[in-house]
Design a protein around this motif. Structure first.
Motif, PDB file in Angstrom:
ATOM      1  N   LYS A 151       8.234  25.322 -43.676  1.00 55.53           N
ATOM      2  CA  LYS A 151       7.353  24.618 -44.400  1.00 55.53           C
ATOM      3  C   LYS A 151       7.023  23.261 -43.571  1.00 55.53           C
ATOM      4  O   LYS A 151       5.878  22.747 -43.676  1.00 55.53           O
ATOM      5  N   LEU A 152       7.937  22.452 -43.166  1.00 56.58           N
ATOM      6  CA  LEU A 152       7.786  21.426 -42.560  1.00 56.58           C
ATOM      7  C   LEU A 152       7.084  21.356 -41.445  1.00 56.58           C
ATOM      8  O   LEU A 152       6.329  20.752 -40.998  1.00 56.58           O
ATOM      9  N   LEU A 194      16.678  24.295 -45.047  1.00 56.02           N
ATOM     10  CA  LEU A 194      16.067  25.350 -45.503  1.00 56.02           C
ATOM     11  C   LEU A 194      14.431  25.352 -45.674  1.00 56.02           C
ATOM     12  O   LEU A 194      13.670  26.238 -45.960  1.00 56.02           O
ATOM     13  N   THR A 195      14.027  23.858 -45.726  1.00 57.62           N
ATOM     14  CA  THR A 195      12.608  23.737 -45.963  1.00 57.62           C
ATOM     15  C   THR A 195      11.692  23.830 -44.427  1.00 57.62           C
ATOM     16  O   THR A 195      10.841  23.362 -44.088  1.00 57.62           O
ATOM     17  N   GLY A 254      19.277  21.107 -47.470  1.00 61.88           N
ATOM     18  CA  GLY A 254      18.021  21.126 -48.000  1.00 61.88           C
ATOM     19  C   GLY A 254      16.945  21.195 -46.910  1.00 61.88           C
ATOM     20  O   GLY A 254      16.031  21.646 -46.986  1.00 61.88           O
ATOM     21  N   LEU A 309      13.744  31.322 -39.403  1.00 59.13           N
ATOM     22  CA  LEU A 309      13.641  29.831 -39.384  1.00 59.13           C
ATOM     23  C   LEU A 309      13.321  29.501 -37.756  1.00 59.13           C
ATOM     24  O   LEU A 309      14.214  29.189 -37.298  1.00 59.13           O
ATOM     25  N   MET A 328       9.440  13.149 -41.288  1.00 57.78           N
ATOM     26  CA  MET A 328       9.051  13.488 -42.656  1.00 57.78           C
ATOM     27  C   MET A 328      10.076  13.295 -43.776  1.00 57.78           C
ATOM     28  O   MET A 328      11.108  14.264 -43.623  1.00 57.78           O
ATOM     29  N   GLU A 329       9.981  12.655 -44.562  1.00 57.40           N
ATOM     30  CA  GLU A 329      11.093  12.399 -45.665  1.00 57.40           C
ATOM     31  C   GLU A 329      10.829  13.207 -46.451  1.00 57.40           C
ATOM     32  O   GLU A 329       9.689  13.778 -47.253  1.00 57.40           O
ATOM     33  N   VAL A 330      11.906  13.970 -46.866  1.00 57.74           N
ATOM     34  CA  VAL A 330      12.191  14.962 -48.233  1.00 57.74           C
ATOM     35  C   VAL A 330      13.098  14.605 -49.119  1.00 57.74           C
ATOM     36  O   VAL A 330      14.010  13.627 -48.702  1.00 57.74           O
ATOM     37  N   ASP A 331      13.178  14.958 -50.492  1.00 56.06           N
ATOM     38  CA  ASP A 331      13.683  14.611 -51.373  1.00 56.06           C
ATOM     39  C   ASP A 331      14.406  16.001 -52.088  1.00 56.06           C
ATOM     40  O   ASP A 331      13.715  16.712 -52.820  1.00 56.06           O
ATOM     41  N   CYS A 332      15.580  16.339 -51.543  1.00 62.67           N
ATOM     42  CA  CYS A 332      15.913  18.048 -52.150  1.00 62.67           C
ATOM     43  C   CYS A 332      17.094  17.533 -53.082  1.00 62.67           C
ATOM     44  O   CYS A 332      17.778  16.657 -53.321  1.00 62.67           O
ATOM     45  N   PHE A 339       3.518  21.874 -42.110  1.00 63.13           N
ATOM     46  CA  PHE A 339       3.082  20.658 -42.424  1.00 63.13           C
ATOM     47  C   PHE A 339       2.581  19.685 -41.347  1.00 63.13           C
ATOM     48  O   PHE A 339       1.901  18.907 -41.153  1.00 63.13           O
ATOM     49  N   ASP A 392      12.370  20.711 -54.747  1.00 65.62           N
ATOM     50  CA  ASP A 392      12.366  19.732 -53.617  1.00 65.62           C
ATOM     51  C   ASP A 392      10.930  18.920 -53.611  1.00 65.62           C
ATOM     52  O   ASP A 392      10.021  19.610 -53.834  1.00 65.62           O
ATOM     53  N   TYR A 393      11.059  17.854 -53.216  1.00 57.45           N
ATOM     54  CA  TYR A 393       9.564  17.054 -52.693  1.00 57.45           C
ATOM     55  C   TYR A 393       9.738  16.902 -51.220  1.00 57.45           C
ATOM     56  O   TYR A 393      10.405  16.590 -50.662  1.00 57.45           O
ATOM     57  N   GLY A 394       8.274  17.353 -50.622  1.00 57.05           N
ATOM     58  CA  GLY A 394       8.139  17.297 -49.358  1.00 57.05           C
ATOM     59  C   GLY A 394       7.548  15.903 -49.137  1.00 57.05           C
ATOM     60  O   GLY A 394       7.609  14.919 -49.961  1.00 57.05           O
ATOM     61  N   PRO A 395       6.981  15.752 -47.694  1.00 59.25           N
ATOM     62  CA  PRO A 395       6.873  14.320 -47.309  1.00 59.25           C
ATOM     63  C   PRO A 395       5.733  13.435 -48.291  1.00 59.25           C
ATOM     64  O   PRO A 395       5.996  12.617 -48.710  1.00 59.25           O
ATOM     65  N   GLN A 400      14.525  35.403 -43.501  1.00 50.99           N
ATOM     66  CA  GLN A 400      13.412  34.739 -43.396  1.00 50.99           C
ATOM     67  C   GLN A 400      13.435  33.705 -42.118  1.00 50.99           C
ATOM     68  O   GLN A 400      14.692  33.028 -42.055  1.00 50.99           O
ATOM     69  N   ILE A 456      13.940  30.303 -49.680  1.00 46.32           N
ATOM     70  CA  ILE A 456      14.204  31.488 -49.002  1.00 46.32           C
ATOM     71  C   ILE A 456      15.425  32.124 -49.353  1.00 46.32           C
ATOM     72  O   ILE A 456      15.849  33.214 -49.066  1.00 46.32           O
ATOM     73  N   TYR A 457      16.104  31.736 -50.365  1.00 44.02           N
ATOM     74  CA  TYR A 457      17.459  32.479 -51.087  1.00 44.02           C
ATOM     75  C   TYR A 457      17.001  32.870 -52.448  1.00 44.02           C
ATOM     76  O   TYR A 457      17.696  33.181 -53.317  1.00 44.02           O
ATOM     77  N   LEU A 511       2.711  20.214 -49.760  1.00 43.09           N
ATOM     78  CA  LEU A 511       4.280  20.078 -49.783  1.00 43.09           C
ATOM     79  C   LEU A 511       4.481  18.755 -50.786  1.00 43.09           C
ATOM     80  O   LEU A 511       5.508  18.125 -50.530  1.00 43.09           O
ATOM     81  N   CYS A 565       7.603  12.900 -51.572  1.00 45.74           N
ATOM     82  CA  CYS A 565       8.476  11.829 -51.548  1.00 45.74           C
ATOM     83  C   CYS A 565       7.910  10.516 -51.401  1.00 45.74           C
ATOM     84  O   CYS A 565       8.128   9.595 -52.223  1.00 45.74           O
ATOM     85  N   HIS A 593      21.331  30.716 -41.669  1.00 48.94           N
ATOM     86  CA  HIS A 593      20.401  30.885 -42.939  1.00 48.94           C
ATOM     87  C   HIS A 593      19.343  32.226 -42.422  1.00 48.94           C
ATOM     88  O   HIS A 593      18.963  32.718 -43.543  1.00 48.94           O
TER      89      HIS A 593
END
Lengths: 655, 655
Positions: B234-235, B230-231, B227, B405, B69-73, B238, A42-45, B403, A33-34, A25, A48, B397
């Protein structure tokens, strides 16, 4: 054309690395998923955290170190601003369309790919073999390319040479020239062979509409710079009117790429860190240049490129400025500072070059520009641009708005000069010329200094002072004195020049990963990201030997102590073997591992394992935290020294 | 209706504060030299630093403290995603147009303003005087209001009551109801008296087009949440498939407000910090709830508001959850953590309340929502929303994309239950029903457990097993066994619920400033921003007594030592008096001042002055830096203790 290598010099398998980065990640396609949207990630943990550490290092290296003024301006930007800056008209790429299928190609990339494919086909036809690894790698790349198939067709020597020279200056062609190349070399839609329309300009800005009535068109900014320029006067005042100074900004910018590819390297939304260093155009020296002048940089200047070559010259930046290869000290200072920043992050200096832009390649606002490029499996990647934008932006905005974005400098020693004044008696002139008086006055104003001197000499010789006024013909100035006077000026007004180092954080992020990635010699499937401790997303992995309840309070104590010391850590108490857990963290680039075992319960000691050498020491929690803290802050001893000091610990069998 | 006050309880003059904030570049209208764009603001250097410190505190308080868990979407979001999430259809405000002038009004704001103005006119007509300060302040606000003039017209008691009740639930009306209010109360364009069209929905998202062919419509995200949703899968992976967990994101979001006003409080581009806490809907307890349960919050629940009142109840969060006012522990835990975060920043707890949303007011995705609101000169301002989005987003979603979730939980103790099976002999059924066999099978499948039990009883009693199949009428199942069997399930699948604390950083930024602003009692024109040291943009102002060259190396030494200790500092060596320089820094909220004087040159000591009490101590550079570092990191002693320890220094006359 080159072969990409890992940190340890092995061939780099980009496919494997990519899988690693997505599995862990670091980044992941947005809206996957779309079905995803090309050019958005996107950046995961861990991604990020890595991004935050790069930005933090940048802020310390530039903003704090040089007392720059950081600002945060909006991304939404009204049309008028970007019209004035030239982006509405010129911030574009050339695209051509296959009118039959509707497919759209970025013209320069298509020409490049087709010619490269033909050169490769020529090599095959002439039986020249390339290294196997390279071929493999190219096969993988091919999937994303428009040209799917290499045909083994021999080329004439002259054609081959022409192709190679064209490729060396591929960034220097405009739309018309690209259209000519397409016709000349008979370049068509690689998939269908269909004809292409001539290249047309495609603006790369995302447009939108601000407010409910749709009458304020706007764009997402293509760079953070414009906001900084528009705030210039306020920043100057905030800086107590002192020059030079720099503003800085970290934020997202947007480019509606025609066909994004190459993963994080060509995306539609990206993080930038930009500096606008405002400087007196007459004083482009830099007070701290002496600190960097002996730093050696690998340079590729524009003349070398225009000659169709890509040979690098290694030079001290001091000499490059002295020889005029780099225009001025301030530009040179920043090139060196960029070098120091990138290598601090862990970039391999052998895979870093500074390339000068060619004339047609340069952005519309720049007068000189050097890119810091990093060598990756995608070739040389532009990661930092360092442009001299001269007074372009401040001038156009001043002109458009009537708000002067200038500096008024109080001169300590006034400028003194002599000048001829033509003093006409107003009381005489009014009645004499009536409604034409203004026109006569303007004509007098316009007389050059040289002509005034001649008139003065004539008058001194007793001649009449005659001038020619439009519509009146020759008239005599009867009551006039032409005298030389001393003049003084105490204030100097000027529009500053701007030196702009501009960093693409995502490109640095990705290229850095390629530079520090390697696989364990004992296990080629085991990837390691060898981030320097300062940059690593997580600094310490804490693993209890097992799920034994006795370990829990120790884990909590270690976590708490580390958090207090500001050390990002992560506990892995999963049931996987310690070896497996360490392997997982190799992939995350975690530089240190701490183990809690039964000896910990007895004497409070823990083991600390370093990622790359995999050697361990054993000590108290306090000592271990102190060792890690020094490493993370970048002022620790080399690891070998630490192992020597504490003694290598080998008692525990981990793998 | 209330009177805004400063930190020291004086009436707050917003006009003066605004001028201060703009002069000191905390923020400034974007594109001002182009006339500005309403709802867009830039942050200058101190604003940028303050914003960064708020974000940094947030990250430590939430992300690090709770291992989120920080993410940047990306901000660019394709249409389909926001269509699914409901934003395309429902993320809108109601606007009405004056068809004659083309002017556009936000319907709820217009109704609110007009009714408030009439109530005020009524008071005037009845000779009720309001406090003078309030009047002054309202005069200032009026400039930005649509209703420019208060007419002194007396209202019927019933009308007055109706207006007041309408205003208490103004956030609860939909477009139709607002239209009815406009008609009923004869509300027109306040400037012209012109009639208004019925309210229509205006979507608040900025739209754009992604890619060169204009076939992928998209929007700028209105929140960072999508964002993160949708992740989700994966999170979860992780996080080694462990639940619950939280993701977090800090980034810009966008709302195309109909008519932005109130400065930083209603803008079109803003920084958000959002947490998505994913939780098992059956386990909304929180392991750390005990740590916060005794924290007292001031609550305004929905029932009180619907009764037309705004009375606050102060309650321990533990009791509020127990009594069902706040739905569950996790929601309650976050409300308490939000309280701790805001007060850590320096927010006045007396000006903080938690207000529950009413049914119609709630966003389309929420099942319960509490806002942390801060009292300012604009009234109560929503700064943090804490919503229970239930399983809404993950469900829609999943449904759209196919998919899942979801969470698959391995059950330690499988769920065991008994069930009636209807086993029909397939070899008999095929030939017997042919093309209808499937329909018969489906009919059998659909028989309820209760009916199966009845059929079994009948069969046991020797009766025929008859069922009714659509299109076939009643048929006999000849070869059938109806038996009770034990079933077990080892895996539980569920869609998590989401608790979402969502922070508007700009609103917190501005409201905080109103809370900590005051003027010196000895000089009402001298504004002070009393930021806690941790939050202050700059921590230390360093002032040399004069421009004497002897001071320069000392300034450099202090600057270097502080930078190494991570203390943001600024030198002011301008020629202004020390008093003036300190006043300037009161406005910047700098908590400490260091003076370098001739005694420094002699013995290496410097003075340290605290902003609010203005008392000074004198000590070595090392001691002073240690004192400041502790204060900035939030673990220092109270300033009085420090003055006691070092002794107050009064030798130097500064002012």
């Amino acid at each position: 054309i080159h072969m990409a290598t890992t940190k340890t010099g092995q061939p780099l398998d980009r496919g494997t690395l990519d899988i690693l980065l997505r599995r862990r990640l670091f980044y992941t396609p947005s809206f996957e998923i779309y079905g995803g949207v090309s050019g958005l990630y996107d950046y995961g943990p861990p991604g990020c955290a890595l991004q935050a550490n790069i930005v933090d290092t940048w802020r310390k290296h530039f903003v704090l170190e040089e007392d720059m003024m950081e600002v945060d301006c909006t991304m939404l930007t009204p049309h008028e601003v970007l019209k004035t800056s030239g982006h509405v008209d010129k911030f574009a790429d050339w695209m051509c369309k296959d009118s039959k299928t509707g497919e759209i190609f970025r013209a320069d990339h298509l020409v490049e790919e087709v010619l490269e494919a033909r050169l490769k086909g020529d090599k095959q036809a002439r039986g020249i073999k390339e290294e196997e690894d390279k071929e493999d790698e190219d096969d993988k790349k091919k999937k994303k390319k428009k040209v799917k198939e290499i045909k083994a067709i021999k080329l004439d020597d002259a054609v081959r040479l022409e192709y190679e020279e064209t490729l060396a200056k591929i960034d220097n062609y405009d739309g018309k020239e690209l259209g000519e190349l397409i016709v000349k070399h008979n370049i068509t839609n690689p998939a269908t062979g269909g004809a292409l329309e001539p290249p047309v300009s495609f603006n790369l800005m995302f447009s939108t509409s601000i407010g409910p009535s749709a009458n304020l068109p706007g764009y997402l900014r293509p760079e953070t710079a414009q906001g900084q320029f528009l705030t210039f006067s306020k920043l100057l005042e905030f800086n107590n009117a002192k020059m030079p100074f720099a503003s800085a900004s970290i934020g997202k910018s947007f480019r509606n790429e025609i066909s994004p590819k190459s993963g994080l390297l060509r995306v539609r939304e990206f993080l930038m860190a930009e500096i606008e260093h405002f400087v007196d155009p007459q004083k482009k020296s830099h007070p701290r240049f002496a600190e960097v002048k002996d730093i050696e940089l690998r340079l590729l200047d524009k003349d070398v490129q225009l000659s169709g070559k890509t040979i690098l010259t290694t030079k001290k930046i001091g000499d490059a400025v002295k020889e005029g290869i780099v225009d001025n000290e301030t530009l040179g200072y920043f090139l060196a500072r960029i070098f120091l920043f990138l290598t601090e992050l862990g970039v391999d200096p052998e895979k870093l070059r500074f390339r000068q832009h060619m004339a047609n390649e340069m952005a519309h606002y720049a007068t000189d520009c050097w890119d810091a490029e990093l060598l990756t499996s995608y070739g040389w990647v532009e990661c930092v641009g360092c442009a001299d934008r001269s007074a372009y932006d401040l001038t156009v905005h001043t002109k458009k708005t009537g708000q002067p974005l200038i500096v008024r400098e109080n001169l300590e020693n006034p400028v003194v000069w002599e000048e001829w004044d033509v003093d006409v008696d107003k009381k005489w002139m009014g009645p004499r010329f009536r409604k034409d008086a203004k026109k006569v006055e303007e004509t007098i104003e316009a007389i050059s200094q040289a002509d005034r001197e001649i008139l003065a000499a004539k008058q001194a010789a007793g001649e009449k002072v005659m001038i020619t006024v439009e519509g009146l013909g020759e008239v005599e100035l009867e009551k006039v004195e032409i005298v030389k006077r001393q003049k003084q000026q105490y204030i100097r007004e000027y529009t500053p020049n701007v030196i702009e180092p501009s960093f693409g954080i995502g490109r640095i992020f990705y290229s850095l990963i390629e530079h520090i990635y390697y696989t364990r010699p004992e296990d080629a499937t085991r990837g390691v990201l060898a981030f320097p401790p300062k940059i690593a997303p997580t600094k310490v992995l804490i693993v209890p030997l097992s799920g034994n309840a006795e370990f829990v309070p120790w884990i909590e104590k270690i976590t708490r102590t580390m958090r207090k010391a500001g050390i990002a850590n992560r506990v892995d108490d999963s049931s996987a073997s310690i070896g497996k857990r360490y392997a997982r963290n190799d992939e995350l680039g975690t530089p240190f591992g701490v183990t809690v075992d039964f000896q910990t319960v007895k004497d409070g000691t823990i083991t600390l394992r370093e990622r790359d050498g995999m050697k361990q020491i054993r000590a108290s929690i306090e000592d271990i935290v102190a060792v890690v803290k020094a490493q993370v802050e970048g002022n620790g001893e080399p690891w070998e020294k630490i192992v020597e000091k504490f003694g290598e610990f080998t008692g525990q069998d981990l793998e």
